[in-house]
Design a protein around this motif. Structure first.
Motif, short mmCIF file in Angstrom:
data_model
loop_
_atom_site.label_atom_id
_atom_site.label_comp_id
_atom_site.label_asym_id
_atom_site.label_seq_id
_atom_site.Cartn_x
_atom_site.Cartn_y
_atom_site.Cartn_z
N LEU A 187 15.55 64.73 44.49
CA LEU A 187 14.17 65.19 44.45
C LEU A 187 13.26 64.14 45.06
O LEU A 187 13.54 62.94 44.97
CB LEU A 187 13.72 65.45 43.01
N ASN A 188 12.14 64.57 45.64
CA ASN A 188 11.15 63.59 46.09
C ASN A 188 10.15 63.31 44.96
O ASN A 188 10.26 63.87 43.87
CB ASN A 188 10.47 64.04 47.38
N LYS A 189 9.18 62.46 45.23
CA LYS A 189 8.26 62.04 44.17
C LYS A 189 7.35 63.16 43.69
O LYS A 189 6.73 63.06 42.62
CB LYS A 189 7.42 60.86 44.64
N ASP A 190 7.26 64.24 44.48
CA ASP A 190 6.48 65.41 44.07
C ASP A 190 7.34 66.46 43.39
O ASP A 190 6.90 67.60 43.19
CB ASP A 190 5.78 66.02 45.29
N PHE A 191 8.59 66.09 43.09
CA PHE A 191 9.54 66.96 42.38
C PHE A 191 9.90 68.19 43.21
O PHE A 191 10.12 69.28 42.67
CB PHE A 191 9.00 67.35 41.00
N GLU A 192 9.97 67.97 44.51
CA GLU A 192 10.46 69.00 45.42
C GLU A 192 11.92 68.71 45.74
O GLU A 192 12.34 67.55 45.83
CB GLU A 192 9.64 69.01 46.71
N ILE A 193 12.70 69.76 45.91
CA ILE A 193 14.13 69.61 46.18
C ILE A 193 14.34 69.17 47.63
O ILE A 193 13.97 69.88 48.56
CB ILE A 193 14.88 70.92 45.91
N ILE A 194 14.91 67.98 47.80
CA ILE A 194 15.27 67.50 49.13
C ILE A 194 16.62 68.07 49.54
O ILE A 194 16.83 68.48 50.68
CB ILE A 194 15.31 65.96 49.17
N GLY A 195 17.55 68.11 48.59
CA GLY A 195 18.89 68.61 48.87
C GLY A 195 19.88 67.92 47.95
O GLY A 195 19.54 67.47 46.86
N ARG A 196 21.10 67.84 48.40
CA ARG A 196 22.12 67.08 47.68
C ARG A 196 22.06 65.64 48.15
O ARG A 196 21.93 65.37 49.34
CB ARG A 196 23.51 67.68 47.92
N TRP A 197 22.20 64.71 47.20
CA TRP A 197 22.10 63.29 47.56
C TRP A 197 23.35 62.81 48.26
O TRP A 197 23.28 62.06 49.24
CB TRP A 197 21.85 62.46 46.30
N GLU A 198 24.52 63.20 47.78
CA GLU A 198 25.77 62.65 48.31
C GLU A 198 26.07 63.23 49.69
O GLU A 198 25.74 64.38 50.00
CB GLU A 198 26.94 62.93 47.36
N ASN A 199 26.72 62.40 50.52
CA ASN A 199 27.19 62.86 51.82
C ASN A 199 28.63 63.38 51.75
O ASN A 199 29.04 64.19 52.58
CB ASN A 199 27.11 61.73 52.85
#
Length: 314
Positions: free
Chosen positions: A162-174
Motif C-alpha cells: 500500500l502507499n501512504k494514502d492506503f491505495e493498493i500498489i500491488g503485490r510487494w514480492e517479485n
C-alpha cells in the motif's frame, strides 16, 4: 544531537527514553461467541494520573460482522524518522476472515479514535489475488502486509503493498518461489535482509486446528530469508520436527544487527539466526519449552509459543 523530524525514534536508546503512553489500543472480537455484532477497537486509559485509569474509554466498531480483527500496525514508524511529512497518525487494523482493512485515525482525538477509511477485502482479492491479512509493517512512507492466502484461501499467499494514502500498489514480492505458507515477517534493510515464517493456508486453519493436518504437511516448518532489495527468497531453512509451525519473528531493534528469533509454536522452541563473519546465515535452536500431560488431550500439551517480544535494549 539531530532533531527528531519524523515519527518514531533515531535509535533504540532514544526510544527507551520516551515518555509513557497515555492510552493503548486493543482489539476485541466476537468470533466463536455466537454474538452477531461487529468487532471493535477498544481504547484503554493507561495514564496513572487520570480518573479513568485502567478503564475502556471508547469503543470503535468496524462496519462488518465477522471480520476477526487480528494483528494491527501503524502507518508510520522509525523507518521514516527522517521524513517530516510523515506522522504516526493511523492504525491499520485488518480482519483475518473478511480481509477488510480498517484505517483508524488515532491522532485527531487519541482518546476517541475514528474510522478514516476502509479497504474492502473483495477489492484486494480482485486486484492482487490475496486474502487473509496478518502482519502490518510500515516501510518508509509505504506499508507492507503479509497475506496468508490467495483469493480462494489457498497458500502460499504473499505481501500486499500500500502507499501512504492506503491505495493498493500491488503485490510487494517479485518472486514467491520456495514459500509454501505465509505468516509473520520482519526486516533489516541495512543488511538487505527480511525473514518470513509459515503457518498454513487459510483453508487449513480457518475450520479449526486438526493435528492430522500437521502430519500431512499442511502446516509450515520453514523460515525464509529474503533478498530485501530484489524482493525474492534467497534461502529457505527447514527447521524440521523441532520447528513445527514457526510463527512470530523478531529482529534485534539495533538496525546494525543481523540477530533475530522465531518461535516454533507446536514444537515450543525458540530458534536464533544471525550472519557470521563470512556472511553465512546461521540458524540454531536455543530454547526448549517442555510439554505437559493434560487429561483428555491425545498427546502431551506443548507450550504453544504464540508470540515473542524483545526488550528495547535487545
Amino acid at each position: 544531537m539531530a532533531c527528531c523530524t519524523g515519527p518514531g525514534y533515531a535509535s533504540p536508546a532514544e526510544a527507551i527514553k520516551a515518555p509513557k503512553e497515555k492510552v493503548v489500543y486493543t482489539i476485541c472480537i466476537y468470533t466463536g461467541t455466537g454474538i452477531q455484532q461487529p468487532d471493535y477497537l477498544a481504547t484503554v486509559d493507561v495514564d496513572e494520573e487520570s480518573p479513568t485509569f485502567g478503564k475502556v474509554i471508547s469503543r470503535l466498531e468496524t462496519t462488518t460482522i465477522g471480520d476477526e480483527l487480528h494483528h494491527m500496525g501503524w502507518n508510520a514508524c522509525s523507518s521514516c524518522h527522517g521524513d517530516d511529512s510523515m506522522s504516526r497518525k493511523y492504525l491499520i487494523v485488518p480482519g483475518v476472515r473478511s480481509s477488510n482493512f480498517y484505517i483508524i485515525d488515532t491522532a485527531t482525538d487519541p482518546r476517541n479514535p475514528t474510522l478514516f477509511k476502509t479497504i474492502s477485502g473483495e477489492e484486494i482479492k480482485s486486484k492482487v489475488n490475496l486474502s487473509t491479512p496478518h502482519t502490518v509493517h510500515c516501510l518508509g512512507s509505504d506499508i507492507i502486509v503479509s497475506m496468508l492466502g490467495d483469493a480462494n484461501g489457498d497458500g502460499p499467499g504473499g505481501f500486499l503493498h500500500l502507499n501512504k494514502d492506503f491505495e493498493i500498489i500491488g503485490r510487494w514480492e517479485n518472486d514467491i518461489t520456495g514459500m509454501n505458507f505465509g505468516y509473520d515477517f520482519w526486516y533489516q534493510p541495512r543488511h538487505n535482509m527480511m525473514v518470513s515464517s509459515e503457518w498454513a493456508s487459510p483453508n487449513t486453519f480457518m475450520p479449526g486446528f486438526d493435528l492430522d493436518d500437521v502430519a500431512e504437511n499442511k502446516y509450515g516448518r520453514s523460515i525464509h530469508f529474503w533478498d530485501f532489495k530484489n524482493r525474492k527468497i534467497e534461502q529457505t531453512v527447514d527447521l524440521g520436527a523441532e520447528g513445527l509451525i514457526p510463527l512470530e519473528v523478531r529482529f534485534h531493534h539495533d538496525p546494525d544487527s543481523t540477530h533475530g528469533f522465531v518461535g516454533a509454536t507446536l514444537s515450543s522452541n525458540i530458534f536464533h539466526w544471525y550472519k557470521d563473519n563470512s556472511g553465512e546465515t546461521i540458524v540454531e535452536k536455543i530454547i526448549d519449552v517442555e510439554p505437559v500431560n493434560v487429561e483428555h488431550f491425545p498427546v502431551p500439551m506443548p507450550g504453544l509459543i504464540t508470540d515473542i517480544l524483545l526488550s528495547m535494549d535487545d
